[in-house]
Scaffold this motif. Structure first.
Motif, short mmCIF file in Angstrom:
data_model
loop_
_atom_site.label_atom_id
_atom_site.label_comp_id
_atom_site.label_asym_id
_atom_site.label_seq_id
_atom_site.Cartn_x
_atom_site.Cartn_y
_atom_site.Cartn_z
N THR A 82 -16.82 43.47 -7.84
CA THR A 82 -16.45 45.03 -8.11
C THR A 82 -16.92 45.98 -7.76
OG1 THR A 82 -15.77 44.43 -10.16
CG2 THR A 82 -13.96 43.63 -9.31
N ARG A 83 -18.27 45.52 -8.32
CA ARG A 83 -19.00 46.51 -8.04
C ARG A 83 -20.03 47.39 -7.19
NH1 ARG A 83 -18.55 45.28 -13.92
NH2 ARG A 83 -17.48 46.97 -15.45
N ALA A 84 -19.76 46.48 -6.03
CA ALA A 84 -20.28 46.23 -4.44
C ALA A 84 -20.37 46.94 -4.44
CB ALA A 84 -20.13 45.40 -4.11
N ASN A 85 -19.47 48.38 -4.30
CA ASN A 85 -19.48 49.87 -3.79
C ASN A 85 -20.78 50.73 -4.42
OD1 ASN A 85 -18.00 49.67 -5.89
ND2 ASN A 85 -16.08 51.08 -5.23
N TYR A 115 -8.47 40.03 -6.53
CA TYR A 115 -7.32 40.63 -8.22
C TYR A 115 -7.13 41.64 -8.61
CZ TYR A 115 -4.63 40.98 -12.26
OH TYR A 115 -3.96 40.89 -13.39
N TRP A 116 -8.41 42.58 -8.02
CA TRP A 116 -8.80 43.79 -8.18
C TRP A 116 -7.88 44.51 -8.07
CZ3 TRP A 116 -6.91 45.04 -13.36
CH2 TRP A 116 -8.04 44.00 -14.65
N PRO A 117 -8.80 44.75 -6.32
CA PRO A 117 -8.45 45.59 -5.44
C PRO A 117 -7.37 46.64 -5.54
CG PRO A 117 -10.24 43.78 -4.30
CD PRO A 117 -9.40 42.96 -6.06
N GLY A 118 -7.41 47.63 -5.30
CA GLY A 118 -5.40 48.30 -5.88
C GLY A 118 -5.06 47.78 -7.32
N LYS A 119 -5.36 47.95 -7.57
CA LYS A 119 -5.30 47.71 -8.80
C LYS A 119 -6.32 48.41 -10.19
CE LYS A 119 -3.01 43.28 -9.52
NZ LYS A 119 -3.71 42.28 -8.43
N LEU A 120 -7.15 48.69 -10.01
CA LEU A 120 -8.45 48.74 -10.97
C LEU A 120 -9.26 50.17 -10.33
CD1 LEU A 120 -10.64 48.42 -13.34
CD2 LEU A 120 -11.70 47.48 -12.09
N GLY A 122 -11.57 52.44 -8.58
CA GLY A 122 -12.91 52.32 -8.26
C GLY A 122 -13.52 50.88 -7.94
N CYS A 123 -12.27 50.62 -8.10
CA CYS A 123 -12.89 48.62 -7.54
C CYS A 123 -13.33 48.77 -5.95
CB CYS A 123 -11.61 47.58 -7.62
SG CYS A 123 -11.99 45.55 -7.60
N ALA A 124 -14.28 47.43 -6.20
CA ALA A 124 -14.71 47.72 -4.71
C ALA A 124 -13.82 47.07 -3.94
CB ALA A 124 -16.58 46.49 -4.22
N GLN A 129 -17.46 44.10 -0.99
CA GLN A 129 -17.87 42.71 -1.62
C GLN A 129 -18.22 41.89 -0.34
OE1 GLN A 129 -14.76 41.46 -4.12
NE2 GLN A 129 -13.31 42.99 -4.54
N VAL A 130 -17.69 41.46 0.52
CA VAL A 130 -18.60 40.30 1.33
C VAL A 130 -20.17 41.33 1.51
CG1 VAL A 130 -18.31 39.38 3.66
CG2 VAL A 130 -16.48 39.82 2.19
N GLU A 131 -19.82 42.40 1.46
CA GLU A 131 -21.38 43.12 2.46
C GLU A 131 -23.00 42.57 1.00
OE1 GLU A 131 -23.57 46.92 2.92
OE2 GLU A 131 -21.67 47.01 3.51
N GLY A 132 -22.01 43.00 -1.00
CA GLY A 132 -22.91 42.97 -1.17
C GLY A 132 -22.79 41.00 -1.85
N PHE A 133 -22.09 40.18 -1.23
CA PHE A 133 -21.89 38.69 -1.51
C PHE A 133 -23.38 38.37 -1.06
CE2 PHE A 133 -19.67 34.15 -1.49
CZ PHE A 133 -20.50 34.29 -2.01
N ARG A 134 -23.16 38.69 0.12
CA ARG A 134 -23.94 38.55 1.28
C ARG A 134 -25.41 38.94 1.43
NH1 ARG A 134 -22.12 36.72 6.37
NH2 ARG A 134 -19.78 36.70 6.71
#
Length: 277
Positions: A82-85, A115-120, A122-124, A129-134
């Motif tokens: 959720t902080r990958a941005n 779950y959190w995008p659109g709810k939190l 500043g959520c990434a 998220q995919v870029e950060g995961f990679r």
């Protein structure tokens, strides 16, 4: 946030145990003294070592420092999905330096959280998220350290990214929360599944079924403290000392003696995290 109820009473000791995933800073530890006190409480009930996890850069700095303060503490560092941005060049450089520290035993927690995008605020976004995961997958492979995954409502895509990138030698699904089908898919790939207090929740039927399917050599136990306090203490603050409650609940589901399961998960943690015995 946990803490509305009083802290649980210490459980009957169960040893040896290793808390494979906790957040000492979020539990309230701030300095060497408070870290030692928290781990002392855990050690008194058999939880002799803990792995404290980072979900942002400040937490990563703290985790590594705490692991140098106390020989019973080890660290894992990453940016939570959720902080990958926030994963800019400077952050990548510092995380890479921290992850290379000798007291860091895994890269994590990273992965995907739908779950959190659109709810939190500043959520990434999913793309970030995919870029950060990679990037974290690549980091784990370059450092030859286990990859610790946070997966929330993203089963298919987490597996797809691991397949596409090529998984590190060791992959840990922390706080495994999916169903039997996902458990079987992970087991087939050789991934490790770590179970938290949620496995003790009576309404977690699919998770509880999944927990029975994991081979002994692919299972870990954790608190994810201060969250997910095991039954019957939901809503109370969690700490590593609460781990025996979860292990006894998990052992009951799996038809195992709690002492045997404690020894199995400890041996697994030592092997997976390359800890001295």
């Amino acid at each position: 946030m946990p803490g509305k109820r009083p802290a649980p009473e210490p459980p009957e000791p169960l040893a040896p145990l290793i808390d494979a995933h906790t957040h000492l800073d979020a539990c309230g530890a701030e300095d060497a003294e408070s870290v030692a006190a928290m781990v002392d409480r855990a050690a008194a009930v058999g939880v002799g070592r803990v792995v404290t996890i980072a979900d942002d850069l400040d937490a990563a700095r703290f985790a590594v420092t705490a692991a140098h303060w106390d020989p019973r503490v080890y660290a894992a560092v990453a940016l939570h999905p959720t902080r990958a941005n926030a994963l800019d060049d400077a952050t990548r450089a510092e995380l890479e330096k921290l992850a290379a520290d000798e007291r860091v035993v895994a890269v994590g927690e990273t992965g995907l959280d739908y779950y959190w995008p659109g709810k939190l605020d500043g959520c990434a976004a999913v793309e970030d998220q995919v870029e950060g995961f990679r990037w974290h997958i690549d980091l784990a492979k370059r450092l030859d350290k286990p990859l610790m995954i946070h997966n929330r409502e993203a089963d298919h895509d987490v597996l797809a990214v691991l397949l596409d990138e090529g998984a590190p030698e060791t992959v840990i699904f922390h706080c495994f929360s999916s169903d039997a089908n996902m458990a079987q898919a992970c087991v087939a790939e050789g991934y490790v599944l770590s179970f938290s207090g949620t496995v003790s929740f009576k309404n977690a039927h699919e998770l509880r079924d999944a927990a029975t399917l994991v081979p002994d050599e692919q299972i870990l136990v954790e608190t994810d403290a201060p969250f997910l306090t095991p039954h019957p203490f939901r809503g109370a603050p969690n700490e590593p000392y609460c781990l025996p409650y979860t292990v006894r609940a998990l052992a009951g589901l799996r038809g195992q003696d709690p002492t045997d399961l404690a020894a199995i998960t400890t041996a697994n943690a030592e092997r997976i995290y390359r800890l001295p015995r």
